[in-house]
Design a protein around this motif. Structure first.
Motif, short mmCIF file in Angstrom:
data_model
loop_
_atom_site.label_atom_id
_atom_site.label_comp_id
_atom_site.label_asym_id
_atom_site.label_seq_id
_atom_site.Cartn_x
_atom_site.Cartn_y
_atom_site.Cartn_z
N SER A 262 0.85 -1.19 0.00
CA SER A 262 0.00 0.00 0.00
C SER A 262 0.89 1.24 0.00
O SER A 262 2.02 1.21 0.49
N LEU A 263 0.36 2.32 -0.57
CA LEU A 263 1.07 3.58 -0.64
C LEU A 263 0.26 4.66 0.07
O LEU A 263 -0.97 4.67 -0.02
N ARG A 264 0.95 5.55 0.74
CA ARG A 264 0.28 6.63 1.48
C ARG A 264 0.61 7.96 0.82
O ARG A 264 1.78 8.28 0.59
N LEU A 265 -0.44 8.72 0.52
CA LEU A 265 -0.27 10.04 -0.08
C LEU A 265 -0.97 11.08 0.78
O LEU A 265 -1.93 10.77 1.50
N ARG A 266 -0.50 12.30 0.68
CA ARG A 266 -1.19 13.40 1.37
C ARG A 266 -1.17 14.63 0.46
O ARG A 266 -0.39 14.72 -0.49
N ALA A 267 -2.05 15.55 0.75
CA ALA A 267 -2.18 16.76 -0.07
C ALA A 267 -1.00 17.70 0.19
O ALA A 267 -0.34 17.64 1.24
N ARG A 268 -0.74 18.55 -0.78
CA ARG A 268 0.21 19.65 -0.59
C ARG A 268 -0.59 20.92 -0.33
O ARG A 268 -1.52 21.23 -1.06
N TRP A 269 -0.19 21.67 0.69
CA TRP A 269 -0.96 22.84 1.08
C TRP A 269 -0.03 23.91 1.67
O TRP A 269 1.12 23.64 1.98
N ARG A 270 -0.55 25.09 1.76
CA ARG A 270 0.18 26.20 2.37
C ARG A 270 -0.82 27.14 3.05
O ARG A 270 -2.01 27.10 2.76
N ILE A 271 -0.30 27.94 3.95
CA ILE A 271 -1.13 28.92 4.66
C ILE A 271 -0.91 30.29 4.04
O ILE A 271 0.23 30.73 3.86
N GLU A 272 -1.99 30.94 3.71
CA GLU A 272 -1.92 32.28 3.12
C GLU A 272 -2.40 33.31 4.15
O GLU A 272 -3.50 33.21 4.68
N GLU A 273 -1.52 34.27 4.45
CA GLU A 273 -1.85 35.30 5.43
C GLU A 273 -2.77 36.34 4.80
O GLU A 273 -2.57 36.77 3.66
N LEU A 274 -3.80 36.74 5.55
CA LEU A 274 -4.75 37.75 5.09
C LEU A 274 -4.68 38.97 6.01
O LEU A 274 -3.91 39.01 6.97
N ALA A 275 -5.46 39.95 5.68
CA ALA A 275 -5.48 41.18 6.49
C ALA A 275 -6.12 40.92 7.85
O ALA A 275 -6.87 39.96 8.03
N ARG A 276 -5.78 41.78 8.80
CA ARG A 276 -6.33 41.75 10.16
C ARG A 276 -6.11 40.39 10.83
O ARG A 276 -7.00 39.82 11.44
N ALA A 277 -4.89 39.86 10.67
CA ALA A 277 -4.45 38.64 11.36
C ALA A 277 -5.26 37.41 10.97
O ALA A 277 -5.26 36.42 11.69
N GLN A 278 -5.93 37.48 9.85
CA GLN A 278 -6.66 36.30 9.38
C GLN A 278 -5.77 35.48 8.44
O GLN A 278 -4.75 35.95 7.95
N TRP A 279 -6.17 34.25 8.19
CA TRP A 279 -5.42 33.38 7.30
C TRP A 279 -6.35 32.33 6.71
O TRP A 279 -7.47 32.13 7.16
N ARG A 280 -5.85 31.66 5.68
CA ARG A 280 -6.61 30.58 5.07
C ARG A 280 -5.64 29.52 4.54
O ARG A 280 -4.49 29.84 4.22
N VAL A 281 -6.14 28.31 4.45
CA VAL A 281 -5.34 27.19 3.95
C VAL A 281 -5.62 27.01 2.46
O VAL A 281 -6.78 26.91 2.04
N ILE A 282 -4.57 26.99 1.67
CA ILE A 282 -4.68 26.78 0.23
C ILE A 282 -4.18 25.37 -0.08
O ILE A 282 -3.00 25.06 0.13
N VAL A 283 -5.07 24.52 -0.56
CA VAL A 283 -4.70 23.16 -0.97
C VAL A 283 -4.35 23.19 -2.45
O VAL A 283 -5.18 23.50 -3.30
N GLU A 284 -3.10 22.88 -2.76
CA GLU A 284 -2.61 22.98 -4.13
C GLU A 284 -2.65 21.65 -4.87
O GLU A 284 -2.80 21.62 -6.09
N GLU A 285 -2.47 20.53 -4.18
CA GLU A 285 -2.51 19.22 -4.80
C GLU A 285 -3.25 18.25 -3.88
O GLU A 285 -3.10 18.31 -2.65
N LEU A 286 -4.04 17.37 -4.48
CA LEU A 286 -4.78 16.37 -3.72
C LEU A 286 -4.25 14.97 -4.03
O LEU A 286 -3.77 14.72 -5.12
N PRO A 287 -4.35 14.06 -3.07
CA PRO A 287 -3.97 12.67 -3.35
C PRO A 287 -4.84 12.09 -4.47
O PRO A 287 -5.98 12.51 -4.68
N HIS A 288 -4.31 11.12 -5.16
CA HIS A 288 -5.03 10.49 -6.28
C HIS A 288 -6.33 9.87 -5.79
O HIS A 288 -6.36 9.17 -4.79
N GLY A 289 -7.41 10.16 -6.50
CA GLY A 289 -8.70 9.58 -6.18
C GLY A 289 -9.49 10.33 -5.12
O GLY A 289 -10.62 9.95 -4.81
#
Length: 290
Positions: A262-289
């Motif tokens: 079996s093979l284990r995969l996980r998504a690639r993601w990063r945190i994007e800083e927003l104004a007023r100390a807010q942030w959001r998670v950007i998922v750039e790649e998803l595991p197959h399927g």
């Protein structure tokens, strides 16, 4: 990489097999054959029919019969990568009428899969229109979508008319179809495969074309090369849509050595800083399927 299964992956049940030719060799004096012996032989013939004629790909070209028939029919219709797209219903009708006498949904579903860039590492059909999404949306009806071959599909079909492969009669003997495609690369590794037959199944991951080509050339020059030599050039699978493979090198090697794992995969993601100390998670790649 295989797992055992007793499920049946088929659009229609195959025709029940005829009694084996050598059944009479085990028949009694009155010409009868024990039911358990007949059932064993008949079920084995049925299982092999599903394995070879429907559910699992051939190692030589990495295609299942319905996929091979779709590509060959499109080739005969001159639907090259530079041709104009035609309605998918036209191709499906040609495949059903000449090579694959089953339901239209089984043919169209197979065509949709080989056209999806999130399902295949190297799609073989260039689809125009709604061919589904990785969110689970199904493709539009075949009367709406259009298709033609992709450039890489020509690697499968090149020189098919030059005596490179054997041709066999179609289901009614009116036409001929190729028994295999003259693939110039091992597509079973490029695009992988997934299928469940009777008593067996396969789950082959896709790989990077450059790595597969390099490993193929190395094996041609050095037929006795070991697994570690190949893994130096082909270290791991390469899935469509990206994702990060987090299995250990030892686990990957064991899977290649045994054919099971079996093979284990996980998504690639990063945190994007927003104004007023807010942030959001950007998922750039998803595991197959996913």
């Amino acid at each position: 990489m295989t797992t055992d299964s007793l499920d049946l992956f088929a659009d229609q049940p195959p025709t029940p097999p005829a009694p084996p030719d050598d059944a009479g060799a085990e028949a009694g004096d009155d010409g009868t054959l024990a039911l358990d012996r007949y059932a064993e032989r008949a079920y084995l013939a049925y299982a092999m029919s599903v394995v070879k004629s429907r559910a699992l790909p051939q190692v030589e070209d990495g295609l299942k019969p319905v996929q091979r028939r779709i590509l060959y029919a499109m080739s005969e219709m001159r639907l090259s990568s530079s041709a104009k797209h035609v309605k998918s219903a036209r191709v499906v009708g040609d495949v059903i009428g000449k090579y694959h006498p089953h339901g239209d949904s089984s043919v169209y579903d197979a065509m949709v899969r080989v056209a999806q860039d999130f399902s295949l590492r190297y799609p073989l059909v260039d689809g125009q229109g709604n061919f589904g999404s990785r969110d689970g949306d199904s493709a539009a009806a075949m009367r709406y979508t259009e298709c033609r071959l992709t450039p890489i599909a020509e690697l499968l079909l090149a020189e098919i008319d030059r005596g490179t492969v054997d041709f066999i009669p179609n289901y009614d003997g009116a036409f001929e179809e190729p028994q295999l495609m003259p693939a110039r690369l091992p597509f079973v590794l490029l695009n992988g495969a997934s299928g469940i037959a009777v008593g067996m199944a396969t789950e082959i991951p896709p790989h990077n074309m450059r790595e597969v080509a390099e490993a193929t050339c190395h094996l041609i020059r050095h037929p006795d090369a070991g697994l570690d030599d190949i893994l130096a050039m082909l270290p791991a699978p390469d899935f469509p849509g990206g994702g990060q493979l987090i299995s250990s090198p030892e686990a990957i090697r064991d899977a290649y050595a045994s054919g099971r794992g079996s093979l284990r995969l996980r998504a690639r993601w990063r945190i994007e800083e927003l104004a007023r100390a807010q942030w959001r998670v950007i998922v750039e790649e998803l595991p197959h399927g996913v």
